[in-house]
Design an enzyme around this catalytic site. Structure first.
Site, PDB file in Angstrom:
ATOM      1  N   CYS A  51      -3.953  -4.027   4.358  1.00 30.33           N
ATOM      2  CA  CYS A  51      -4.419  -3.207   3.237  1.00 30.33           C
ATOM      3  C   CYS A  51      -3.513  -3.386   2.025  1.00 30.33           C
ATOM      4  CB  CYS A  51      -4.487  -1.743   3.628  1.00 30.33           C
ATOM      5  SG  CYS A  51      -2.923  -1.069   4.196  1.00 30.33           S
ATOM      6  N   HIS A 307      -1.344   3.804   4.888  1.00 28.15           N
ATOM      7  CA  HIS A 307      -2.430   2.937   4.433  1.00 28.15           C
ATOM      8  C   HIS A 307      -2.373   2.823   2.908  1.00 28.15           C
ATOM      9  CE1 HIS A 307      -6.369   1.161   3.996  1.00 28.15           C
ATOM     10  NE2 HIS A 307      -6.743   2.151   3.203  1.00 28.15           N
TER      11      HIS A 307
END
Length: 942
Positions: A51, A307
């Site tokens: 990510c 994330h």
């Protein structure tokens, strides 16, 4: 450095599928990627821990000067081509080529998300471990370094420096001689403190405005004065890059607790910033120092995992920007107009919203919605709305801006903004939202201008791996603090202006060979999607033609072969029933009269018809016609002149009917006969009994399918006779046992259970040897392998009508094939323990049977069996050989001690001597029915 800081939680990732196919070609093949959504922007697939890479790549993509002016300006003559990468002598620069290709896919390829697999492999990242070790700031430097190395010797060798390189100068000024000692540092990004600082401007002020003083005991040695002096230390920005990258030090180490932590306090940063106060040279125009924020990489989580996603300003206006609230307003405006055009119809949307708004729980099961509608309106959804609006679940799914389903799809509720007290007019009408479109077509040439705000380049998007959605500029303020907060900031000089031809044009500056590649790829995607759409919406129907069927035995049966009686038809589930009827007419050109289509189902009894298909304006999906459905084509009345009963209340049921079999003498007894009969599920049990046992009897059902043990059989009582086949649980394949009057001894009438094991039911024959006049008379006695011999003897005496006194003075003896009476069977033995086969012939003889501890033996005197008759004797198995010999001598009228016993060998001659006189018969393995020989003479010496 950060260990597993950037480990991810992937629960938010979604897969894009065309549909759940059921067939191997092409339904079971991997579906093509889904098209872009209404934003017309592409996300990037998460490879599993990438990510941070996806966020950085999207930032570079939305840096037009990096994307077009720099990267796309490098052609094959400088970079080579990917097709030549396998040639040993070819000079191919893989990293920039893969980056070009990825950017072209993100700009032009009509897919929801692109893959970075080829790019990461060009970095040499082939495992999850290698990919997860970087954080986004570290990756930024690694990527830039890899690009610089790969572009050496090309016109793009200074690409990174040209766009991102800046200079910081550190100065120390001597207070006495005013000598300035300076050290210059290059940077591609600036790292600023977060702890104890209110925001970016304060951090930059501390770094580039505030001075550090050397005084008192902390003096500076001046090189010019050659002594310790007071001095001041400061840093300034000497050169500003076109693009300024700032990393925020969110992660720190607590030395007291010896643990890492994330700084989540409020840290502001401006949309525009003037860097003049922080620069060495300040005499230029303000425009030289003005920067605008265009990207914010955000970290969500703690210091041990999280994330990344990114907020990006769409400088070239490549995407379609429209917030969901505005989208809902436009949809509801349209719905209002639709409602005004149909005032006479009560709107189900208002009714459903009213029902759900009254519920205290957030969501309720979907089937309860239909029930509450019935209670509220006095009519079901199918009766009141289905014809106009389709199935209830489908209608709720078509209004996602109002109704929200649970993850498993079983519950539904109102979205938050629709939970205010519900208001409607006196007829219960509300604004109806049109179905949300899921088939937005990607068009590279023309985009709906109505979706874009009039201001230029001010639209922001949240790019979260594969997902892209528009956001408002004020949403950035939510990332000032908290566990989800800004981690990297990207500013661009306000002076940088984009040419008009770049606005809304994703093809701008893309090389011709990449344009051609993307055009070809889009054509192939459209082809695959069309195939996927056809496969997933096409249903195969089996049309059964009435002219090829006959109705008998409660069901329809083909008069020809199955292949000749059925026509297969593939049709799109989105077509209407009228379209299906027209297609059938075209197939059956010779059809005359009315055509009725009925749902059929092959059952064990044959083909059975259920409901008629009605409502030619409804889609096949709405009426519930599934893939593989059987449809019967007929006139709706009769087939072959016979009236056909239809519906679930007349389903034919195939029942296995078992009857006790008659014994065939001379062969092995058959346990039972079995035949199949068909009855309607609504048949009364009384009618079933009259059909199966017209002369009287009882019927039992098996409650455990194929297992025929006695304990699983239950009798149908007289009060059950008014019940139906279905109500008592008789289904296809169930077995019933029909017992005639003489078989009813197997039934315990008080408990209603069978007392025998049906699979072992058969007969034994008993021949009378007690009276000479009845010698040839014999009877069949029903028994099982668990029947006790004494019970068989008792039944035989009754059937033979003999004196009951024989009960205590008779026994049963098997009769061999040559008519010999064999050893009597102990009366406490079962048929199984006596090792009797069903169908065996037994003799009823005078004399008591040996007990289970006694032996019945044959014996003869002398070695020649013809010299004396074979005699019989019963002895205890614990008797010794000597005791047994004495009993035999006594019975044969002999005396003396010049005798011994021998076994009879297979030739029926004297064999092995029983030399151990004191051993018991049991110890010497003498068995019931053995024959022994009394031989004259002493035992031979050992």
């Amino acid at each position: 450095m950060f260990g597993d800081l950037f480990e991810e939680d992937f629960s938010f990732l979604s897969n894009n599928h065309c549909g759940k196919g059921k067939k191997s070609n092409p339904r079971d093949s991997e579906p093509p990627p889904g098209p872009r959504d209404f934003t017309n922007l592409s996300g990037i697939k998460n490879q599993g821990g990438t990510c941070y890479l996806n966020s950085l790549l999207q930032t570079l993509l939305f840096t037009p000067e990096f994307r077009g002016d720099a990267l796309f300006s490098l052609g094959p003559e400088e970079l080579g081509t990917l097709d030549d990468s396998s040639k040993p002598d070819a000079k191919v620069r893989i990293i920039p080529l893969q980056l070009q290709r990825l950017f072209a896919q993100l700009l032009l390829l009509d897919q929801q998300a692109a893959s970075t697999t080829d790019l990461t492999e060009s970095f040499g990242w082939n495992s999850h471990e290698e990919m997860r070790q970087h954080d986004v700031q570290e990756l930024n430097r690694i990527l830039f370094s890899a690009l610089e190395t790969s572009l050496v010797g090309t016109s793009g060798h200074d690409l990174i420096n040209r766009l991102y390189h800046g200079i910081v100068v550190n100065q120390i000024v001597c207070k006495e001689c005013k000598n300035i000692s300076e050290r210059q540092e290059d940077f591609l990004d600036l790292t600023v403190a977060v702890k104890g600082v209110a925001g970016l401007e304060e951090a930059l002020w501390n770094m580039y405005v505030e001075e550090e003083y050397f005084e008192n005991e902390n003096l500076y040695r001046c090189g010019a004065c050659d002594k310790l002096v007071e001095a001041s230390k400061s840093a300034k920005l000497r050169k500003l890059p076109p693009f300024l990258t700032i990393s925020l030090l969110r992660f720190n180490f607590d030395f007291e607790k010896c643990e890492r932590y994330k700084e989540t306090s409020c840290y502001t940063f401006p949309m525009q910033i003037n860097l003049r106060p922080f620069c060495e040279q300040t005499e230029m125009d303000d425009s030289e120092y003005m920067y605008e924020l265009f990207s914010v990489i955000i970290h969500k989580g703690g210091c041990y995992g999280g994330h990344y996603h990114v907020y990006i300003r769409d400088v070239d206006e490549l995407g379609n920007w429209q917030l969901q609230e505005e989208d809902d307003r436009l949809i509801e405006d349209k719905a209002l107009r639709d409602t005004e055009n149909a005032e006479e119809m009560e709107n189900p949307l208002a009714v459903l919203k009213g029902i759900l708004s009254e519920e205290e729980s957030k969501q309720i099961p979907v089937d309860q919605v239909g029930q509450k509608l019935l209670e509220k309106k006095g009519a079901s959804w199918n009766k009141k709305y289905r014809k106009q609006y389709g199935a209830l679940r489908k209608y709720l799914q078509n209004h996602p801006q109002i109704f929200q389903f649970s993850p498993d799809g079983n519950k539904v509720g109102l979205k938050e903004k629709h939970k205010h007290p519900f208001k409607s007019d006196y007829q219960g009408r509300d604004l109806q939202s049109a179905p949300q479109k899921n088939d937005v077509q990607w068009n590279l040439e023309k985009k709906p201008t109505g979706l874009r705000d009039t201001s230029i380049g001010c639209h922001w998007f949240d790019l979260n791996d594969s997902k892209v959605q528009p956001i408002k500029e004020k949403d950035i303020e939510n990332q000032f603090q908290g566990k989800e907060s800004a981690y990297m900031l990207f500013y661009r000089k306000s002076q940088l202006k984009r040419p008009p031809e770049a606005r809304g044009n994703p093809r701008y500056q893309i090389p011709e060979h990449l344009l051609n590649e993307m055009n070809t790829a889009n054509t192939e995607l459209q082809k695959k999607r069309a195939e996927c759409d056809s496969a997933n919406n096409g249903i195969d129907l089996h049309l059964h033609l009435s002219s090829c069927y006959k109705f008998y035995n409660g069901a329809l049966h083909p008069s020809l072969t199955w292949k000749e009686s059925v026509v297969d038809l593939t049709i799109d589930r989105r077509k209407t029933l009228g379209d299906l009827r027209q297609s059938v007419f075209q197939i059956l050109e010779s059809w005359e009269g009315d055509m009725i289509l009925s749902i059929a189902k092959p059952l064990p009894a044959g083909l059975h018809l259920y409901h008629l298909l009605d409502g030619d304006e409804l889609t096949l999906d709405a009426i519930g016609l599934a893939d593989g459905a059987d449809v019967f084509v007929w006139n709706g009345k009769e087939v072959g002149g016979t009236k056909v009963v239809t519906g679930p209340d007349h389903e034919p049921v195939v029942i296995n009917v078992l009857r006790l079999a008659e014994y065939n003498e001379g062969g092995k007894g058959q346990h039972f006969t079995e035949s199949q009969h068909v009855f309607s599920c609504s048949t009364k049990l009384g009618d079933l009994r009259r059909a199966l046992a017209p002369s009287g009897g009882i019927i039992l059902k098996n409650s455990s399918g194929p297992d025929k043990e006695a304990k699983n059989w239950e009798i149908f009582l007289e009060e059950d006779m008014k019940e139906t086949v279905r109500s008592v649980g008789l289904m296809d394949g169930c077995s019933v046992l029909v017992l005639d009057s003489h078989d009813q001894s197997f039934v315990n009438m008080s408990s209603g259970n069978l007392t025998a094991f049906t699979y072992d039911i058969s007969w034994l024959q008993v021949k009378n040897f007690c009276r000479a006049d009845d010698e040839e008379k014999h009877v069949k006695i029903t028994a099982t392998i668990e029947t006790v011999i004494s019970d068989i003897k008792m039944k035989a005496i009754r059937e033979l009508q003999l004196e009951m006194e024989l009960v205590n003075d008779s026994c049963l003896r098997p009769i061999s094939g040559n008519g010999k009476l064999l050893s009597p069977v102990p009366e406490d033995y079962t048929v199984k323990e006596a090792e009797l086969k069903m169908g065996s012939l037994l003799g009823l003889c005078h004399g008591k049977a040996p007990t289970s501890t006694q032996l019945f033996l044959y014996f003869i005197v002398g070695t020649d069996q013809n010299t004396g008759p074979e005699m019989e004797i019963v002895v205890e198995e614990t008797a010794s050989v000597k005791e047994c010999l004495n009993l035999m001598l006594e019975k044969s009228g002999l005396s003396g001690d010049n005798w011994h016993l021998r076994r009879v060998d297979w030739c029926y001659e004297a064999g092995e001597a029983l030399s151990q006189e004191n051993a018991t018969l049991k110890e010497l393995n003498v068995c019931r029915g053995d024959t022994l020989v009394i031989t004259e003479g002493k035992l031979p010496a050992k």
